[in-house]
Design a protein around this motif. Structure first.
Motif, PDB file in Angstrom:
ATOM      1  N   ASN A 171     -55.042  25.178   9.464  1.00 23.14           N
ATOM      2  CA  ASN A 171     -54.320  24.642  10.624  1.00 23.14           C
ATOM      3  C   ASN A 171     -53.450  25.716  11.269  1.00 23.14           C
ATOM      4  OD1 ASN A 171     -55.277  21.969  10.694  1.00 23.14           O
ATOM      5  ND2 ASN A 171     -53.848  21.364   9.093  1.00 23.14           N
ATOM      6  N   TYR A 230     -55.652  28.043  13.281  1.00 17.74           N
ATOM      7  CA  TYR A 230     -56.055  27.380  14.522  1.00 17.74           C
ATOM      8  C   TYR A 230     -54.896  27.339  15.521  1.00 17.74           C
ATOM      9  CZ  TYR A 230     -57.458  23.704  17.742  1.00 17.74           C
ATOM     10  OH  TYR A 230     -57.742  22.990  18.880  1.00 17.74           O
ATOM     11  N   ASP A 231     -53.717  26.959  15.063  1.00 14.07           N
ATOM     12  CA  ASP A 231     -52.543  26.923  15.945  1.00 14.07           C
ATOM     13  C   ASP A 231     -52.260  28.293  16.541  1.00 14.07           C
ATOM     14  OD1 ASP A 231     -52.251  24.220  15.424  1.00 14.07           O
ATOM     15  OD2 ASP A 231     -50.634  24.505  13.953  1.00 14.07           O
ATOM     16  N   THR A 283     -54.471  30.659  17.154  1.00 18.91           N
ATOM     17  CA  THR A 283     -55.475  30.981  18.173  1.00 18.91           C
ATOM     18  C   THR A 283     -55.157  30.288  19.495  1.00 18.91           C
ATOM     19  OG1 THR A 283     -57.008  29.200  17.553  1.00 18.91           O
ATOM     20  CG2 THR A 283     -57.316  31.348  16.472  1.00 18.91           C
ATOM     21  N   LYS A 314     -58.268  30.921  21.734  1.00 22.39           N
ATOM     22  CA  LYS A 314     -59.102  29.738  21.945  1.00 22.39           C
ATOM     23  C   LYS A 314     -58.555  28.969  23.140  1.00 22.39           C
ATOM     24  CE  LYS A 314     -61.694  30.043  18.224  1.00 22.39           C
ATOM     25  NZ  LYS A 314     -63.104  30.317  18.356  1.00 22.39           N
ATOM     26  N   SER A 321     -60.331  23.408  23.006  1.00 23.35           N
ATOM     27  CA  SER A 321     -61.149  23.613  21.804  1.00 23.35           C
ATOM     28  C   SER A 321     -60.582  22.767  20.673  1.00 23.35           C
ATOM     29  CB  SER A 321     -61.175  25.092  21.416  1.00 23.35           C
ATOM     30  OG  SER A 321     -59.910  25.506  20.958  1.00 23.35           O
ATOM     31  N   LEU A 333     -60.333  21.797  16.303  1.00 24.16           N
ATOM     32  CA  LEU A 333     -60.482  22.132  14.893  1.00 24.16           C
ATOM     33  C   LEU A 333     -61.183  20.948  14.251  1.00 24.16           C
ATOM     34  CD1 LEU A 333     -59.949  23.575  12.189  1.00 24.16           C
ATOM     35  CD2 LEU A 333     -57.682  22.532  12.193  1.00 24.16           C
ATOM     36  N   SER A 336     -67.032  21.209  18.593  1.00 21.14           N
ATOM     37  CA  SER A 336     -65.747  21.913  18.485  1.00 21.14           C
ATOM     38  C   SER A 336     -65.356  22.574  19.808  1.00 21.14           C
ATOM     39  CB  SER A 336     -65.806  22.970  17.383  1.00 21.14           C
ATOM     40  OG  SER A 336     -66.585  24.072  17.793  1.00 21.14           O
ATOM     41  N   GLY A 387     -64.332  26.001  19.321  1.00 24.92           N
ATOM     42  CA  GLY A 387     -63.116  25.979  18.516  1.00 24.92           C
ATOM     43  C   GLY A 387     -63.344  26.516  17.116  1.00 24.92           C
ATOM     44  N   VAL A 388     -62.764  25.819  16.143  1.00 27.95           N
ATOM     45  CA  VAL A 388     -62.827  26.245  14.750  1.00 27.95           C
ATOM     46  C   VAL A 388     -63.487  25.139  13.929  1.00 27.95           C
ATOM     47  CG1 VAL A 388     -61.465  26.884  12.722  1.00 27.95           C
ATOM     48  CG2 VAL A 388     -60.740  27.649  14.983  1.00 27.95           C
ATOM     49  N   TYR A 408     -64.090  24.092  10.023  1.00 31.60           N
ATOM     50  CA  TYR A 408     -63.640  24.375   8.656  1.00 31.60           C
ATOM     51  C   TYR A 408     -64.527  23.634   7.673  1.00 31.60           C
ATOM     52  CZ  TYR A 408     -60.584  24.129   4.523  1.00 31.60           C
ATOM     53  OH  TYR A 408     -60.077  24.192   3.242  1.00 31.60           O
TER      54      TYR A 408
END
Length: 169
Positions: free
Chosen positions: A23, A26-27, A29, A35, A39, A41, A73, A76-77, A79
């Protein structure tokens, strides 16, 4: 590494907050505009697909006209939690996807660009030969230490963050 980054493998014991680490990545990016704001996660717990290869393939790549997680996504990401629980066949399919930078939906012959950032995690208890195999196609490896091996300051910070999160909920 714009626009999609290098695939990341996170290794750590159960409870070291691997998902929290994802997380945070992602935050970051989003904060640094790596990103786009729209986008996503998306998280797949691979342990749910241990006995269901077809279900994983449909979820991850999509099927026919249905988008899978990779496309959903929106660059995005993605996981893949507990990736070590997947079969060698599925791991090989994922590694091919990373290597060639494209994939196919199930029951579809159209080549699609692999444009999501991929993060996967495994437990320290994972078989050593499997760890070596996974490290071969994840160029970035992050080893998260267990809670007991962290220094006092880190332990206090983690506990205070957990209290803060709980109070907010």
């Amino acid at each position: 590494y714009k626009p999609y980054s290098l695939p990341i493998l996170i290794i750590g014991n159960k409870g070291v907050r691997k998902r929290r680490f994802v997380n945070s990545i992602y935050d970051y990016t989003l904060e640094k505009s790596i990103k786009q704001a729209d986008s996503k996660l998306l998280i797949i717990n691979c342990a749910e697909y241990t006995e269901n290869e077809e279900g994983f393939l449909n979820c991850f790549f999509g099927n026919g006209n249905n988008k899978g997680v990779l496309e959903s996504s929106n660059k995005g990401v993605v996981y893949l939690q507990n990736i070590h629980t997947l079969s060698k066949n599925l791991l090989s399919t994922i590694s091919d996807c990373i290597s060639f930078n494209y994939f196919f939906r199930q029951n579809d012959s159209r080549k699609r660009k692999f444009d999501a950032s991929l993060i996967a995690s495994i437990n320290n208890e994972c078989d050593n030969s499997l760890q070596v195999y996974l490290k071969s196609f994840f160029p970035v490896v992050a080893q998260l230490p267990s809670f007991s091996s962290r220094n006092l300051y880190e332990k206090i910070e983690i506990i205070l963050n957990m209290f803060t999160e709980e109070a907010q909920q």
